[in-house]
Design a protein around this motif. Structure first.
Motif, PDB file in Angstrom:
ATOM      1  N   PHE A  32       0.828  -1.204   0.000  1.00 31.96           N
ATOM      2  CA  PHE A  32       0.000   0.000   0.000  1.00 31.96           C
ATOM      3  C   PHE A  32       0.865   1.258   0.000  1.00 31.96           C
ATOM      4  N   VAL A  33       1.944   1.250   0.786  1.00 25.92           N
ATOM      5  CA  VAL A  33       2.826   2.421   0.827  1.00 25.92           C
ATOM      6  C   VAL A  33       3.457   2.649  -0.548  1.00 25.92           C
ATOM      7  N   ALA A  34       3.913   1.563  -1.185  1.00 27.27           N
ATOM      8  CA  ALA A  34       4.530   1.702  -2.507  1.00 27.27           C
ATOM      9  C   ALA A  34       3.541   2.256  -3.518  1.00 27.27           C
ATOM     10  N   LEU A  35       2.304   1.767  -3.483  1.00 27.99           N
ATOM     11  CA  LEU A  35       1.284   2.269  -4.405  1.00 27.99           C
ATOM     12  C   LEU A  35       0.863   3.690  -4.058  1.00 27.99           C
ATOM     13  N   LEU A  36       0.822   3.993  -2.754  1.00 30.16           N
ATOM     14  CA  LEU A  36       0.458   5.337  -2.332  1.00 30.16           C
ATOM     15  C   LEU A  36       1.451   6.359  -2.888  1.00 30.16           C
ATOM     16  N   ASP A  37       2.732   5.970  -2.938  1.00 36.76           N
ATOM     17  CA  ASP A  37       3.751   6.887  -3.441  1.00 36.76           C
ATOM     18  C   ASP A  37       3.611   7.152  -4.937  1.00 36.76           C
ATOM     19  N   THR A  38       2.889   6.298  -5.646  1.00 40.00           N
ATOM     20  CA  THR A  38       2.655   6.552  -7.068  1.00 40.00           C
ATOM     21  C   THR A  38       1.446   7.456  -7.291  1.00 40.00           C
ATOM     22  N   THR A  39       0.567   7.583  -6.297  1.00 42.73           N
ATOM     23  CA  THR A  39      -0.650   8.383  -6.476  1.00 42.73           C
ATOM     24  C   THR A  39      -0.623   9.685  -5.696  1.00 42.73           C
ATOM     25  N   VAL A  40       0.058   9.681  -4.539  1.00 34.85           N
ATOM     26  CA  VAL A  40       0.026  10.849  -3.672  1.00 34.85           C
ATOM     27  C   VAL A  40       0.822  12.013  -4.254  1.00 34.85           C
ATOM     28  N   ILE A  41       1.819  11.720  -5.086  1.00 33.28           N
ATOM     29  CA  ILE A  41       2.708  12.758  -5.599  1.00 33.28           C
ATOM     30  C   ILE A  41       2.008  13.693  -6.576  1.00 33.28           C
ATOM     31  N   GLY A  42       0.920  13.211  -7.206  1.00 35.62           N
ATOM     32  CA  GLY A  42       0.251  14.011  -8.226  1.00 35.62           C
ATOM     33  C   GLY A  42      -0.198  15.372  -7.731  1.00 35.62           C
ATOM     34  N   VAL A  43      -0.790  15.425  -6.537  1.00 41.26           N
ATOM     35  CA  VAL A  43      -1.296  16.701  -6.022  1.00 41.26           C
ATOM     36  C   VAL A  43      -0.163  17.579  -5.490  1.00 41.26           C
ATOM     37  N   ALA A  44       1.047  17.032  -5.357  1.00 38.40           N
ATOM     38  CA  ALA A  44       2.176  17.810  -4.854  1.00 38.40           C
ATOM     39  C   ALA A  44       2.990  18.444  -5.978  1.00 38.40           C
ATOM     40  N   VAL A  45       2.685  18.103  -7.238  1.00 39.02           N
ATOM     41  CA  VAL A  45       3.481  18.593  -8.367  1.00 39.02           C
ATOM     42  C   VAL A  45       3.503  20.116  -8.415  1.00 39.02           C
ATOM     43  N   GLN A  46       2.339  20.747  -8.270  1.00 37.41           N
ATOM     44  CA  GLN A  46       2.269  22.202  -8.322  1.00 37.41           C
ATOM     45  C   GLN A  46       3.094  22.826  -7.193  1.00 37.41           C
ATOM     46  N   ALA A  47       2.998  22.277  -5.978  1.00 39.01           N
ATOM     47  CA  ALA A  47       3.754  22.798  -4.843  1.00 39.01           C
ATOM     48  C   ALA A  47       5.255  22.634  -5.061  1.00 39.01           C
ATOM     49  N   LEU A  48       5.664  21.512  -5.643  1.00 36.82           N
ATOM     50  CA  LEU A  48       7.073  21.288  -5.922  1.00 36.82           C
ATOM     51  C   LEU A  48       7.590  22.259  -6.979  1.00 36.82           C
ATOM     52  N   ALA A  49       6.774  22.507  -8.004  1.00 35.36           N
ATOM     53  CA  ALA A  49       7.171  23.454  -9.050  1.00 35.36           C
ATOM     54  C   ALA A  49       7.384  24.853  -8.466  1.00 35.36           C
ATOM     55  N   GLU A  50       6.496  25.263  -7.572  1.00 31.32           N
ATOM     56  CA  GLU A  50       6.624  26.575  -6.948  1.00 31.32           C
ATOM     57  C   GLU A  50       7.793  26.622  -5.977  1.00 31.32           C
ATOM     58  N   ARG A  51       7.979  25.554  -5.198  1.00 34.34           N
ATOM     59  CA  ARG A  51       9.051  25.539  -4.187  1.00 34.34           C
ATOM     60  C   ARG A  51      10.431  25.575  -4.829  1.00 34.34           C
ATOM     61  N   PHE A  52      10.623  24.827  -5.926  1.00 33.98           N
ATOM     62  CA  PHE A  52      11.940  24.728  -6.532  1.00 33.98           C
ATOM     63  C   PHE A  52      12.085  25.597  -7.786  1.00 33.98           C
ATOM     64  N   GLY A  53      11.033  26.342  -8.157  1.00 34.25           N
ATOM     65  CA  GLY A  53      11.105  27.217  -9.319  1.00 34.25           C
ATOM     66  C   GLY A  53      11.377  26.472 -10.610  1.00 34.25           C
ATOM     67  N   ALA A  54      10.716  25.339 -10.796  1.00 30.43           N
ATOM     68  CA  ALA A  54      10.950  24.487 -11.968  1.00 30.43           C
ATOM     69  C   ALA A  54       9.667  24.328 -12.777  1.00 30.43           C
ATOM     70  N   GLY A  55       9.839  23.941 -14.046  1.00 32.59           N
ATOM     71  CA  GLY A  55       8.696  23.685 -14.908  1.00 32.59           C
ATOM     72  C   GLY A  55       8.165  22.277 -14.717  1.00 32.59           C
ATOM     73  N   LEU A  56       6.994  22.021 -15.290  1.00 31.76           N
ATOM     74  CA  LEU A  56       6.361  20.713 -15.137  1.00 31.76           C
ATOM     75  C   LEU A  56       7.203  19.600 -15.759  1.00 31.76           C
ATOM     76  N   ALA A  57       7.867  19.893 -16.877  1.00 31.63           N
ATOM     77  CA  ALA A  57       8.690  18.886 -17.535  1.00 31.63           C
ATOM     78  C   ALA A  57       9.853  18.453 -16.650  1.00 31.63           C
ATOM     79  N   GLU A  58      10.293  19.336 -15.747  1.00 33.24           N
ATOM     80  CA  GLU A  58      11.358  18.975 -14.810  1.00 33.24           C
ATOM     81  C   GLU A  58      10.785  18.286 -13.566  1.00 33.24           C
TER      82      GLU A  58
END
Length: 465
Positions: A32-58
């Motif tokens: 479950f943890v391994a599968l959760l890590d494949t689904t939970v990251i999706g909603v964090a993409v925008q926050a990661l892009a803003e935090r690290f100043g990177a584009g979606l392709a990165e």
């Protein structure tokens, strides 16, 4: 005599006792943890892009690197299980996943996060095939179906719980807790495994195929990296050399094993079996569509409608609910209903029906309609993917089950990684031109086209399976 006849089937199908049920639940916890890590990251993409100043392709490499590492480590899993025993290999994988999760939560840059996601993936990659091998050891083939039904829980629960939990953590705490939350859960899984899961001794003999490890574990990431960069606004050399290197490694190894007659890490001869080849193609394409959607849908609601991380996670939940509702029916139908081929074809039709509204949707479109579309999409994904686990082994001998599981697992992770990378590049290119709606429409069209290719592959499944 009639009484004996009536009780004979029960003797042939022993039930699941408390011990076996407990083992199944422990395996569920780790998976479950391994599968959760494949689904939970999706909603964090925008926050990661803003935090690290990177584009979606990165930023998408935070997802793709994890899936690539999953695919890269799977070829080693069969050897590790044989050498050390499936349970010991499983425990080692949990330890690596725990270390990777802690390191991801402490990441200081996007580059370090991607590296630590690789560590996570290396730990998680062995969990899925190893769990099946443990089930075969402790339950036998006659109870494998019921054990696997219990272990299907994380596969249908993670798409529901993952985005919502991720949304809460990102919005109320920090993106770091998306990874740190894994630590206590994995510690519990390790302790329970050591206490309750039988550990059969490994053979202690044999060596891994070093050439195969280098070719497959190195070639797959290089090939997918090149494909993900192809079409992006980047110098030709940035995608040409990894594409060429990956192709040479994989192609050269395939030719070498074919000429030498050695089985290799992946038994290419398995693909001569039509049912197996079609099932692997569908696993690849199904995961392409599944993970591409898991990447796109939260971003659509965040960038297109201004939703926060929690709102985006809740918006994706109907797809998980559709998968959960369908899995309760799919198991029974696979045993006594229509053929697996018919179920897959019907499922793919529902996937397309549930994706087309996103192809046509405007940023401020009807949320209720999109929620219904996601539910339909979730139902379709379950019916399109689940029956392939039945057709995968349809005409293979028992001694090829482990090899077939490894090959299929690699295809699944490669499909998910490629799906995420491709739609991220398509979306980023159009967002750079200032067109949000056109970017999402084009990216969702990619998934529709992939679903159409999967429909053609499903037509080759045997009618009697």
């Amino acid at each position: 005599m009639s009484a004996q006849a009536s009780t004979a089937p029960r003797a042939e199908r022993p039930g699941l006792d408390r011990s076996l049920t407990g083992i199944a639940l422990i395996l569920v916890l780790g998976a479950f943890v391994a599968l959760l890590d494949t689904t939970v990251i999706g909603v964090a993409v925008q926050a990661l892009a803003e935090r690290f100043g990177a584009g979606l392709a990165e930023v998408q490499w935070a997802t793709t690197a994890y899936l690539l590492a999953l695919a890269a480590v799977i070829p080693v899993t069969g050897w590790a299980a044989q050498r050390f025993g499936a349970t010991r290999a499983w425990t080692g994988s949990l330890v690596v996943l725990l270390a990777g999760s802690a390191l991801c939560g402490l990441s200081w840059s996007l580059g370090s996060l991607v590296v630590f996601r690789v560590v996570q993936g290396l730990g998680a990659g062995g969990l899925f095939p190893l769990s099946r091998l443990i089930v075969l050891e402790v339950a036998g083939r006659e109870r494998m179906g019921r054990m696997m039904a219990l272990m299907a829980v994380p596969a249908v629960a993670a798409p529901v719980i993952g985005p919502v939990v991720g949304g809460v953590l990102v919005q109320e705490l920090s993106w770091r807790w998306v990874f740190l939350l894994n630590v206590p859960v994995l510690l519990a899984a390790i302790v329970l495994t050591l206490r309750f899961v039988p550990a059969a001794a490994g053979s202690g003999t044999g060596r891994p195929d070093a050439a195969g490890l280098v070719a497959v574990s190195g070639g797959l990431p290089l090939l997918l990296h090149g494909l993900s960069r192809l079409g992006a606004r980047a110098p030709v050399v940035s995608w040409a050399w990894p594409l060429a290197a990956g192709t040479v490694l994989l192609g050269g190894y395939g030719l070498w094993t074919a000429r030498s007659g050695r089985p290799g890490l992946i038994r290419l001869g398995l693909f001569r079996d039509r049912a197996f080849a079609a099932s692997c193609a569908l696993a690849f394409l199904g995961n392409f569509v599944l993970f591409a959607g898991a990447f796109l849908v939260p971003l659509f609601f965040q960038q297109g409608t201004g939703q926060g991380a929690l709102g985006a996670g809740l918006a994706l939940a109907p797809q998980g609910l559709g998968m959960l509702a369908a899995v309760l029916v799919a198991g029974r139908l696979m045993d006594s209903g229509p053929s697996a081929r018919s179920m897959v074809l019907g499922g793919l039709a529902l996937v397309s029906a549930g994706t087309v509204p996103f192809v046509l949707a405007q940023p401020n479109g009807h949320r209720a309609l999109l929620a219904v579309a996601l539910f339909v999409r979730g139902v379709g994904l379950t019916f399109a993917i689940s029956p392939t686990m039945k057709t995968l082994y349809h005409s293979l001998p028992a001694e090829r089950v482990s090899d077939a599981t490894t090959a299929n697992a690699i295809g699944q992770q490669v499909g998910g990684a490629l799906g995420t990378a491709v739609v991220a590049v398509v979306l980023q290119r159009l967002l750079d031109r200032g067109s949000v709606a056109a970017g999402f429409h084009a990216a969702f069209w990619v998934t529709v086209v992939c679903g159409g290719v999967a429909f053609l592959a499903a037509l080759t499944l045997p009618r009697e399976a």
